[in-house]
Design an enzyme around this catalytic site. Structure first.
Site, short mmCIF file in Angstrom:
data_model
loop_
_atom_site.label_atom_id
_atom_site.label_comp_id
_atom_site.label_asym_id
_atom_site.label_seq_id
_atom_site.Cartn_x
_atom_site.Cartn_y
_atom_site.Cartn_z
N HIS A 77 0.86 -1.19 0.00
CA HIS A 77 0.00 0.00 0.00
C HIS A 77 0.89 1.24 0.00
O HIS A 77 1.72 1.41 0.89
CB HIS A 77 -0.93 0.01 1.22
N TYR A 206 -9.03 5.94 7.14
CA TYR A 206 -9.13 6.30 8.55
C TYR A 206 -10.10 7.47 8.61
O TYR A 206 -9.77 8.57 8.15
CB TYR A 206 -7.77 6.71 9.11
N PRO A 298 -4.48 0.49 18.63
CA PRO A 298 -4.26 -0.03 17.28
C PRO A 298 -4.27 1.01 16.16
O PRO A 298 -3.96 0.69 15.02
CB PRO A 298 -5.41 -1.03 17.09
N LYS A 302 0.97 -0.08 15.07
CA LYS A 302 2.38 -0.17 15.47
C LYS A 302 2.73 -1.42 16.29
O LYS A 302 3.91 -1.73 16.46
CB LYS A 302 2.77 1.07 16.28
N TYR A 390 3.93 6.43 10.07
CA TYR A 390 3.09 5.29 9.71
C TYR A 390 3.90 4.19 9.04
O TYR A 390 3.72 3.00 9.34
CB TYR A 390 1.96 5.75 8.77
C1 PHB Z 1 -6.21 -4.11 10.39
O1 PHB Z 1 -6.33 -4.33 9.19
O2 PHB Z 1 -6.55 -4.94 11.23
C2 PHB Z 1 -5.65 -2.81 10.86
C3 PHB Z 1 -5.09 -1.96 9.93
C4 PHB Z 1 -4.60 -0.74 10.33
C5 PHB Z 1 -4.67 -0.36 11.66
C6 PHB Z 1 -5.23 -1.21 12.59
C7 PHB Z 1 -5.71 -2.44 12.20
O3 PHB Z 1 -4.23 0.87 12.02
#
Ligand code: PHB
Length: 396
Positions: A77, A206, A298, A302, A390
């Site tokens: 990505h 997000y 989450p 990280k 990130y």
């Molecule tokens: C996930 O796909 O489970 C996931 C992806 C990004 C995050 C948290 C969880 O920031």
């Protein structure tokens, strides 16, 4: 009852990604080790956690010869979308800093590592019970447990590693007077689902909204992972599919008419949420790695990446100890690891607070949050700051 005594150089508690990665690196360097784990292999392989790997984590897996599956079955990505006030703003990692992340679920990382340990003849003991650690401050620390056949075993080693997750037995063995527990709680949790549906968008979204945060993540062409901010006391089991889709959709609605692609929901659960750091990450000859030493919310994805970063530092310290007989790098492990941990804690805390909406937020706080999101996304420096955190700071 007399315990059977097994001797090795490094005794590792926990066969999650941190414990197995360390075991793999040590074995490659010719350093004997044994891993003990209370869960069975199938349970760990089916425990769903986050799914984003930093480029440094991907390199650690591929360069050390674990498996190239992350590159063939994972998805690169090159950016994410931050969505607020109903509009999406792309953070283009490739353009901003020339790096990417990989979508590859943590349970797949576990499967690859467990297979690699088996392939290479690693000594990993699953399904053990009654695990205890003792004599941490002596030259022969020990792990005591009952193995899957009911035999009492004691592993005598030089170095003990606690990679046993957030409920760590190893961490709890450190006397409270010599450790500091740093933590903050948040007034929210995540409601997570797995659904049989095609991706709703090419990249992760997000989303911040007055109704709260949502994350639209992915697993494959046919399975998607999504989350929405909820009250920590939420009982996931009473939510119907329609209620869940409505809640998720509300948080991504906007004038562009963006619609989530819906499908059957086959897993729904509430994830707890907190930030925690144990200092120091060492007690005598016991060293903590991964979630045993720290937990992040989450939002910044990280957790696994930080665990692998700890392991890289710890491996180099242990390798140097056996090569030179000097404990210098081992003595520096906690400080070196903690320097990255606190940067990741800051990043996760920042992303979390910027993107979530507190139930009691007043209009000032709500508009300030939108001002922050606009500042970050409208400035190349702002986007670059986010992209760097990130995708992961370079490993030292
Ligand atoms: C996930 O796909 O489970 C996931 C992806 C990004 C995050 C948290 C969880 O920031």
């Amino acid at each position: 009852m007399n315990a059977r005594i097994d001797t090795t150089r490094v005794g590792i508690v926990g066969a999650g990604p941190a414990g197995l990665m360390l075991s793999h690196l040590l074995a490659k360097a010719g350093i004997d080790n044994i891993v003990v784990e209370k869960r069975d292999r199938g349970t760990i392989a089916n425990t769903h956690r986050a799914g984003i790997l930093e480029h440094g984590s991907v390199r650690l897996l591929t360069d050390s010869g674990v498996d190239g599956r992350v590159l063939t079955e994972g998805h690169r990505h090159d950016g994410i979308d931050l969505r607020f006030a109903g509009e999406s703003h792309r953070i283009d990692f490739a353009d901003l800093i020339g790096e990417s992340v990989w979508l590859y679920p943590q349970n797949e990382v576990f499967v690859d590592l467990a297979d690699a340990r088996e392939r290479d003849g690693g000594d990993v003991r699953y399904s053990v019970t009654d695990t205890e650690v003792l004599d941490q401050t002596t030259d022969t620390p020990k792990i005591r447990f009952t193995d899957v056949d009911g035999t009492a075993v004691e592993i005598h080693c030089d170095i003990l590693v606690g990679a046993d997750g957030s409920q760590s037995v190893c961490r709890r063995s450190i006397p409270e007077q010599v450790r500091t527990d740093n933590f903050v709680e948040y007034p929210f949790a995540w409601f997570g689902i797995l659904t049989e549906a095609p991706p709703s968008a090419p990249e992760l979204i997000y989303a911040n909204s007055e109704h709260g945060f949502a994350l639209i993540s992915q697993r494959s062409d046919t399975v998607q992972r999504m989350y929405f901010q909820c009250d920590p006391g939420t009982d996931a089991s009473v939510w119907t599919e329609d209620q869940i889709w409505e809640e998720l959709q509300k948080r991504v609605d906007g004038p562009d008419g963006f619609q989530l692609k819906r499908g059957r929901i086959f897993e729904q659960m509430v994830l707890p949420f907190r930030s925690y750091v144990c200092e120091p990450m060492r007690y005598g000859n016991l060293f903590l790695a991964g979630d045993a030493g720290h937990t992040v919310p989450p939002t910044g994805a990280k957790g696994l990446n930080l665990a692998l970063a700890d392991v890289r530092v710890l491996f180099e310290a242990i390798d140097s100890f056996y090569a030179t007989k000097s404990p210098e790098l081992l003595d520096g492990y906690s400080d070196t690891a903690l320097a990255r941990v606190w940067r990741a804690q800051n990043f996760s805390y920042w992303m979390t607070n910027m993107l979530h909406t507190r139930a009691d937020a007043n209009p000032f706080e709500r508009k300030r949050a939108l001002g922050e999101l606009a500042s970050v996304t409208s400035s190349r420096y702002g986007r670059q700051y986010l992209a760097e955190g990130y995708t992961g700071w370079p490993h030292s």
